[in-house]
Design a protein around this motif. Structure first.
Motif, PDB file in Angstrom:
ATOM      1  N   LEU A 136       0.769  -1.150   0.012  1.00 19.74           N
ATOM      2  CA  LEU A 136       0.179   0.076  -0.119  1.00 19.74           C
ATOM      3  C   LEU A 136       0.562   1.320   0.245  1.00 19.74           C
ATOM      4  CD1 LEU A 136      -2.788  -1.035   2.596  1.00 19.74           C
ATOM      5  CD2 LEU A 136      -3.105  -0.807   0.137  1.00 19.74           C
ATOM      6  N   LEU A 137       2.123   1.094   0.506  1.00 21.27           N
ATOM      7  CA  LEU A 137       2.898   2.365   0.647  1.00 21.27           C
ATOM      8  C   LEU A 137       3.537   2.553  -0.817  1.00 21.27           C
ATOM      9  CD1 LEU A 137       5.433   0.965   3.512  1.00 21.27           C
ATOM     10  CD2 LEU A 137       3.377   2.691   3.723  1.00 21.27           C
ATOM     11  N   PHE A 138       3.162   2.072  -1.895  1.00 22.99           N
ATOM     12  CA  PHE A 138       3.734   2.233  -3.097  1.00 22.99           C
ATOM     13  C   PHE A 138       2.787   2.737  -4.316  1.00 22.99           C
ATOM     14  CE2 PHE A 138       6.758  -1.118  -1.524  1.00 22.99           C
ATOM     15  CZ  PHE A 138       7.784  -0.302  -1.562  1.00 22.99           C
ATOM     16  N   LEU A 139       1.338   2.742  -3.658  1.00 23.98           N
ATOM     17  CA  LEU A 139       0.450   3.153  -4.690  1.00 23.98           C
ATOM     18  C   LEU A 139       0.207   4.642  -4.769  1.00 23.98           C
ATOM     19  CD1 LEU A 139      -1.349   0.885  -6.290  1.00 23.98           C
ATOM     20  CD2 LEU A 139      -0.192   0.180  -4.306  1.00 23.98           C
ATOM     21  N   ARG A 140       0.170   5.094  -6.086  1.00 27.70           N
ATOM     22  CA  ARG A 140       0.034   6.718  -6.203  1.00 27.70           C
ATOM     23  C   ARG A 140      -1.167   7.047  -7.128  1.00 27.70           C
ATOM     24  NH1 ARG A 140       2.942   5.981  -2.871  1.00 27.70           N
ATOM     25  NH2 ARG A 140       5.198   6.774  -2.522  1.00 27.70           N
ATOM     26  N   ASN A 141      -2.101   6.327  -7.043  1.00 29.59           N
ATOM     27  CA  ASN A 141      -3.463   6.575  -7.762  1.00 29.59           C
ATOM     28  C   ASN A 141      -4.485   6.036  -7.216  1.00 29.59           C
ATOM     29  OD1 ASN A 141      -2.845   3.948  -9.222  1.00 29.59           O
ATOM     30  ND2 ASN A 141      -4.021   4.720 -11.156  1.00 29.59           N
ATOM     31  N   ALA A 142      -5.728   6.604  -7.512  1.00 29.33           N
ATOM     32  CA  ALA A 142      -6.997   6.041  -6.962  1.00 29.33           C
ATOM     33  C   ALA A 142      -7.327   4.704  -7.221  1.00 29.33           C
ATOM     34  CB  ALA A 142      -7.969   6.915  -7.192  1.00 29.33           C
ATOM     35  N   VAL A 143      -7.261   4.317  -8.524  1.00 24.82           N
ATOM     36  CA  VAL A 143      -7.597   2.863  -9.009  1.00 24.82           C
ATOM     37  C   VAL A 143      -6.554   2.018  -8.258  1.00 24.82           C
ATOM     38  CG1 VAL A 143      -7.930   1.429 -10.966  1.00 24.82           C
ATOM     39  CG2 VAL A 143      -8.740   3.653 -11.103  1.00 24.82           C
ATOM     40  N   GLY A 144      -5.132   2.482  -8.276  1.00 20.12           N
ATOM     41  CA  GLY A 144      -4.329   1.486  -7.623  1.00 20.12           C
ATOM     42  C   GLY A 144      -4.553   1.139  -6.315  1.00 20.12           C
ATOM     43  N   ILE A 145      -4.928   2.231  -5.634  1.00 22.31           N
ATOM     44  CA  ILE A 145      -5.133   2.238  -3.956  1.00 22.31           C
ATOM     45  C   ILE A 145      -6.276   1.467  -3.631  1.00 22.31           C
ATOM     46  CG2 ILE A 145      -5.743   3.663  -2.209  1.00 22.31           C
ATOM     47  CD1 ILE A 145      -4.279   5.824  -3.042  1.00 22.31           C
ATOM     48  N   ALA A 146      -7.301   1.512  -4.705  1.00 21.25           N
ATOM     49  CA  ALA A 146      -8.563   0.886  -4.450  1.00 21.25           C
ATOM     50  C   ALA A 146      -8.181  -0.898  -4.726  1.00 21.25           C
ATOM     51  CB  ALA A 146      -9.501   1.148  -5.389  1.00 21.25           C
ATOM     52  N   VAL A 147      -7.659  -0.911  -5.727  1.00 23.35           N
ATOM     53  CA  VAL A 147      -7.210  -2.377  -5.899  1.00 23.35           C
ATOM     54  C   VAL A 147      -6.417  -2.975  -4.753  1.00 23.35           C
ATOM     55  CG1 VAL A 147      -5.796  -3.865  -7.334  1.00 23.35           C
ATOM     56  CG2 VAL A 147      -7.323  -2.295  -8.618  1.00 23.35           C
TER      57      VAL A 147
END
Length: 243
Positions: A136-147
């Motif tokens: 979770l520390l590496f995600l940088r966009n809304a879709v990625g965070i949701a996935v």
């Protein structure tokens, strides 16, 4: 908090020992059929394909960290495309991290199959749950965070609520689905280079060719070898388990 303590105890319990996994042929074939049903149809793939893309991008990130690159973040989009942003010395590290995208789901899938066949499905589930939380520390966009959140939440729920007797089957099923997903993505990227040339600039094989003196077909062959080897290894491990 009680719920966090319960989760942590469940994670630790996964490392507490191994349970022998002795499947029979028909249940294995039934599980394979279920995995195909959950990954091959387009409607199902729209959802599970996002998770495969997530593992794909984590493969890039892990390979980048192994070679001393700094990972700034990664993005996942609804069209199953993704992007990893990392910095470091050009050359080997950039090529190495660029290669381990498409093979990553297959390697992880084979690892889950192997862990199950050796009786360590619970440990594999606990490790996966922890790694998904860290990712979770590496995600940088809304879709990625949701996935990532959905994947991490599903993993934590599986750790806490999966009956011990069913853990091996759940982990094995996830491994099979990742293997099927990796094969599907392999055919997709080969199709980009053979039939959908207008999309070739977004292909990992094309990007690797621009970073090295080796052509795109060499990298496609490399993807095929690793993915095919992972599938073959998984089939062999399951056959040995049956025997």
């Amino acid at each position: 908090m009680e719920i966090i303590d319960r989760w942590w105890q469940a994670v630790l319990a996964g490392f507490g020992g191994s349970a022998q996994f002795v499947p029979t042929l028909w249940p294995l074939l039934g599980l394979l059929a279920l995995c195909l049903l959950l990954t091959v149809p387009r409607a199902c793939w729209r959802i599970f394909g996002l998770y495969v893309t997530f593992v794909h991008e984590l493969g890039h990130a892990f390979a980048a960290l192994l070679t001393g690159r700094f990972v700034h973040g990664l993005k996942i989009r609804l069209d199953h495309s993704g992007e990893l942003v990392s910095s470091g010395k050009p050359g080997f590290s950039a090529v190495f991290s660029g290669f381990w995208g498409y093979p990553a789901p297959a390697v992880v899938g084979a690892g889950l199959v192997a862990a199950t066949s050796f009786g360590h499905g619970s440990a594999a589930l606990s490790i996966g749950a922890l790694l998904l939380l860290v990712s979770l520390l590496f995600l940088r966009n809304a879709v990625g965070i949701a996935v990532a959140l959905c994947s991490a939440l599903a993993a934590q729920l599986l750790v806490v609520f999966t009956p011990v007797a069913a853990t091996s089957w759940v982990v094995l099923g996830l491994g099979m689905m990742l293997l099927v997903g990796s094969v599907r993505d392999l055919f997709k990227v080969i199709g980009v280079h053979t039939r959908r040339r207008e999309l070739v600039a977004s292909s990992d094989a094309y990007l690797l060719a621009t970073r090295s003196w080796l052509p795109a077909w060499f990298w496609l062959a490399g993807f095929t070898v690793v993915i095919g080897g992972s599938v073959a290894f998984s089939v062999w491990r399951l056959w040995e388990t049956l025997a």
